[in-house]
Design a protein around this motif. Structure first.
Motif, PDB file in Angstrom:
ATOM      1  N   GLU A 105       0.655  -1.267  -0.166  1.00  0.00           N
ATOM      2  CA  GLU A 105      -0.023   0.171   0.221  1.00  0.00           C
ATOM      3  C   GLU A 105       1.072   1.005  -0.047  1.00  0.00           C
ATOM      4  O   GLU A 105       1.871   1.340   0.860  1.00  0.00           O
ATOM      5  CB  GLU A 105      -0.888  -0.114   1.089  1.00  0.00           C
ATOM      6  N   VAL A 106       0.457   2.191  -1.045  1.00  0.00           N
ATOM      7  CA  VAL A 106       1.128   3.407  -1.140  1.00  0.00           C
ATOM      8  C   VAL A 106       0.369   4.552  -0.352  1.00  0.00           C
ATOM      9  O   VAL A 106      -0.555   4.389  -1.016  1.00  0.00           O
ATOM     10  CB  VAL A 106       1.827   3.329  -2.430  1.00  0.00           C
ATOM     11  N   PRO A 107       1.294   4.670   0.243  1.00  0.00           N
ATOM     12  CA  PRO A 107       0.349   6.667   0.834  1.00  0.00           C
ATOM     13  C   PRO A 107      -0.301   7.660  -0.180  1.00  0.00           C
ATOM     14  O   PRO A 107       0.099   7.948  -0.682  1.00  0.00           O
ATOM     15  CB  PRO A 107       1.261   6.938   1.921  1.00  0.00           C
ATOM     16  N   ARG A 108      -0.972   7.687   0.225  1.00  0.00           N
ATOM     17  CA  ARG A 108      -1.467   9.207  -1.160  1.00  0.00           C
ATOM     18  C   ARG A 108      -2.455   9.910  -0.399  1.00  0.00           C
ATOM     19  O   ARG A 108      -1.949   9.788   1.047  1.00  0.00           O
ATOM     20  CB  ARG A 108      -2.767   7.951  -1.570  1.00  0.00           C
ATOM     21  N   MET A 109      -1.781  11.399  -1.158  1.00  0.00           N
ATOM     22  CA  MET A 109      -2.680  12.810  -0.531  1.00  0.00           C
ATOM     23  C   MET A 109      -4.314  12.624  -0.363  1.00  0.00           C
ATOM     24  O   MET A 109      -4.507  13.056  -1.255  1.00  0.00           O
ATOM     25  CB  MET A 109      -2.303  14.152  -1.202  1.00  0.00           C
ATOM     26  N   SER A 110      -4.734  12.431   0.564  1.00  0.00           N
ATOM     27  CA  SER A 110      -6.532  12.133   0.607  1.00  0.00           C
ATOM     28  C   SER A 110      -6.106  13.057   1.663  1.00  0.00           C
ATOM     29  O   SER A 110      -5.625  14.134   1.904  1.00  0.00           O
ATOM     30  CB  SER A 110      -6.259  11.058   2.293  1.00  0.00           C
ATOM     31  N   PRO A 111      -7.630  13.782   1.284  1.00  0.00           N
ATOM     32  CA  PRO A 111      -7.740  15.355   2.138  1.00  0.00           C
ATOM     33  C   PRO A 111      -7.708  15.151   3.992  1.00  0.00           C
ATOM     34  O   PRO A 111      -7.688  16.515   4.583  1.00  0.00           O
ATOM     35  CB  PRO A 111      -9.768  14.756   2.328  1.00  0.00           C
ATOM     36  N   HIS A 112      -7.773  13.842   4.153  1.00  0.00           N
ATOM     37  CA  HIS A 112      -7.294  13.750   6.013  1.00  0.00           C
ATOM     38  C   HIS A 112      -6.303  14.844   6.038  1.00  0.00           C
ATOM     39  O   HIS A 112      -5.936  14.731   7.240  1.00  0.00           O
ATOM     40  CB  HIS A 112      -7.355  12.724   6.458  1.00  0.00           C
ATOM     41  N   ARG A 113      -5.273  13.910   5.159  1.00  0.00           N
ATOM     42  CA  ARG A 113      -3.557  14.271   5.155  1.00  0.00           C
ATOM     43  C   ARG A 113      -3.809  15.698   4.405  1.00  0.00           C
ATOM     44  O   ARG A 113      -2.994  16.447   5.558  1.00  0.00           O
ATOM     45  CB  ARG A 113      -3.212  13.012   4.073  1.00  0.00           C
ATOM     46  N   ILE A 114      -4.124  15.781   3.758  1.00  0.00           N
ATOM     47  CA  ILE A 114      -3.829  17.089   3.172  1.00  0.00           C
ATOM     48  C   ILE A 114      -4.329  18.719   4.652  1.00  0.00           C
ATOM     49  O   ILE A 114      -4.036  19.691   5.532  1.00  0.00           O
ATOM     50  CB  ILE A 114      -5.123  17.441   2.518  1.00  0.00           C
ATOM     51  N   VAL A 115      -5.375  18.199   5.249  1.00  0.00           N
ATOM     52  CA  VAL A 115      -6.724  18.449   6.972  1.00  0.00           C
ATOM     53  C   VAL A 115      -5.065  19.111   7.730  1.00  0.00           C
ATOM     54  O   VAL A 115      -4.605  19.366   8.138  1.00  0.00           O
ATOM     55  CB  VAL A 115      -6.979  17.978   7.677  1.00  0.00           C
ATOM     56  N   LEU A 116      -4.372  17.412   8.064  1.00  0.00           N
ATOM     57  CA  LEU A 116      -3.221  17.792   8.439  1.00  0.00           C
ATOM     58  C   LEU A 116      -1.735  18.494   8.621  1.00  0.00           C
ATOM     59  O   LEU A 116      -1.409  18.893   9.783  1.00  0.00           O
ATOM     60  CB  LEU A 116      -2.489  15.725   9.203  1.00  0.00           C
ATOM     61  N   PHE A 117      -1.716  18.207   7.312  1.00  0.00           N
ATOM     62  CA  PHE A 117      -0.331  19.136   6.917  1.00  0.00           C
ATOM     63  C   PHE A 117      -0.779  20.578   6.702  1.00  0.00           C
ATOM     64  O   PHE A 117       0.418  21.294   6.986  1.00  0.00           O
ATOM     65  CB  PHE A 117      -0.031  18.670   4.865  1.00  0.00           C
ATOM     66  N   GLY A 118      -1.995  20.895   6.557  1.00  0.00           N
ATOM     67  CA  GLY A 118      -1.930  22.503   6.819  1.00  0.00           C
ATOM     68  C   GLY A 118      -2.641  22.882   8.445  1.00  0.00           C
ATOM     69  O   GLY A 118      -1.804  24.002   8.788  1.00  0.00           O
TER      70      GLY A 118
END
Length: 341
Positions: free
Chosen positions: A28-41
């Protein structure tokens, strides 16, 4: 009844070190999901708030000075020796070597360069972003502070953010990022968080960093881990390019040796035709090449395997003849029947 051998720990270790037959398809390759984008922001906002708080000499700077005057290394001197060794888990050189060795074995076992390439990408991002922030803000550390209560910014220092903390977050967090299963990723994420938290607090204990340096180091390392899925397509293209070059110039490194091209004329080692006498292996005597003649004790007829031989049924008894068999039979049979009960 099971006949499987009992494997020892060493056998299981060598079995684990064996290479898998092909690259696993279920990684499984991690992808830039909406959850990850919220954490990044959210992490980016936290990063900027710390920088603004230090520049404006807010309550965070006052807390830095209070911890510096508290001098934890004098309050708890009994753990000083342990902290000196524990803080090495945040040094870039030793940790990079250990993690690279582990990921190198994973790359060899899974027939992929992605683990090593992702480690190199994360370390490159760490050096560029954290290094640029250190040099641009030039903050002095507690041991070199000049004015009590000041933020010590725009001087000749290079401790803001904490490189030890950011390196611990990235180096140990990349193991969780590259985990094969979700369960392993959760466990490794918790472990890397504990290690990086301990490394950051260790620098505060030793007096080499302000608390705000550690907070910014945690945020800087987490930003790099959260941004790695954006670099996955680039890593995939680089991996394909490297493997293509290896197949072209060093095919043996990937375990695939190409068959030799047919030369002009008869082949040096002709292949036998199945179903003919050439298919049967010819056994020659050891000394045949020296003497030039066939020894008399070797038969010239073709050797037949066991499945080609006709079954032979032995006749008669297989027991050897015994000289006094008749005498023993006569002794064992009574001459007159025994009367009575």
């Amino acid at each position: 009844m099971r006949t499987e051998p009992n494997l020892t720990r060493l056998d299981r270790l060598f079995a684990r070190l064996d290479r898998e037959p092909e690259r696993p398809a279920g990684l499984e390759v991690p992808r830039m999901s909406p959850h990850r984008i919220v954490l990044f922001g959210s992490t980016l906002v936290f990063y900027l708030l710390i920088v603004v708080a230090v520049i404006n000499t807010s309550w965070l700077v006052r807390l830095d000075w209070q911890l510096m005057f508290f001098r934890p290394y004098q309050q708890w001197p009994e753990v000083h020796a342990f902290i000196d060794y524990y803080v090495v888990l945040g040094q870039r050189g030793p940790t990079a070597v250990m993690v690279a060795a582990w990921l190198g074995w994973r790359s060899w076992r899974q027939h992929t360069l992605r683990p090593l390439l992702m480690l190199g990408t994360s370390l490159l991002l760490l050096n560029v972003t954290v290094g640029a922030a250190k040099l641009s803000m030039g903050r002095e550390g507690p041991h070199y502070a000049t004015s009590i209560g000041s933020n010590e910014m725009w001087l000749t220092g290079d401790i803001f953010p904490s490189g030890h903390t950011a390196n611990a977050v990235v180096t140990w967090g990349i193991l969780a990022y590259l985990a094969s299963t979700a369960r392993t990723r959760r466990h490794l994420s918790a472990l890397s968080a504990v290690v990086s938290l301990g490394v950051g607090l260790s620098t505060v204990y030793l007096g080499t960093h302000w608390l705000s340096d550690v907070l910014l180091g945690w945020a800087a390392g987490l930003l790099i881990l959260l941004a790695l899925p954006w670099f996955e397509p680039l890593v995939t293209r680089v991996e394909a390019w490297i493997l293509a070059k290896l197949d072209r110039y060093l095919p043996g490194l990937r375990g695939r040796i190409p068959a030799p091209a047919p030369a002009d004329g008869p082949p040096l080692f002709p292949q036998p035709v199945p179903g003919t006498e050439d298919d049967v292996p010819v056994r020659e005597p050891v000394g045949a090449a020296r003497s030039g003649r066939t020894p008399t004790h070797f038969s010239t007829q073709r050797y037949t395997v066991r499945s080609e031989r006709s079954p032979v049924t032995p006749t008669g008894s297989r027991r050897p003849a015994h000289g006094d068999s008749a005498t023993r039979t006569a002794r064992s049979t009574p001459a007159h029947p025994v009367a009575g009960g």
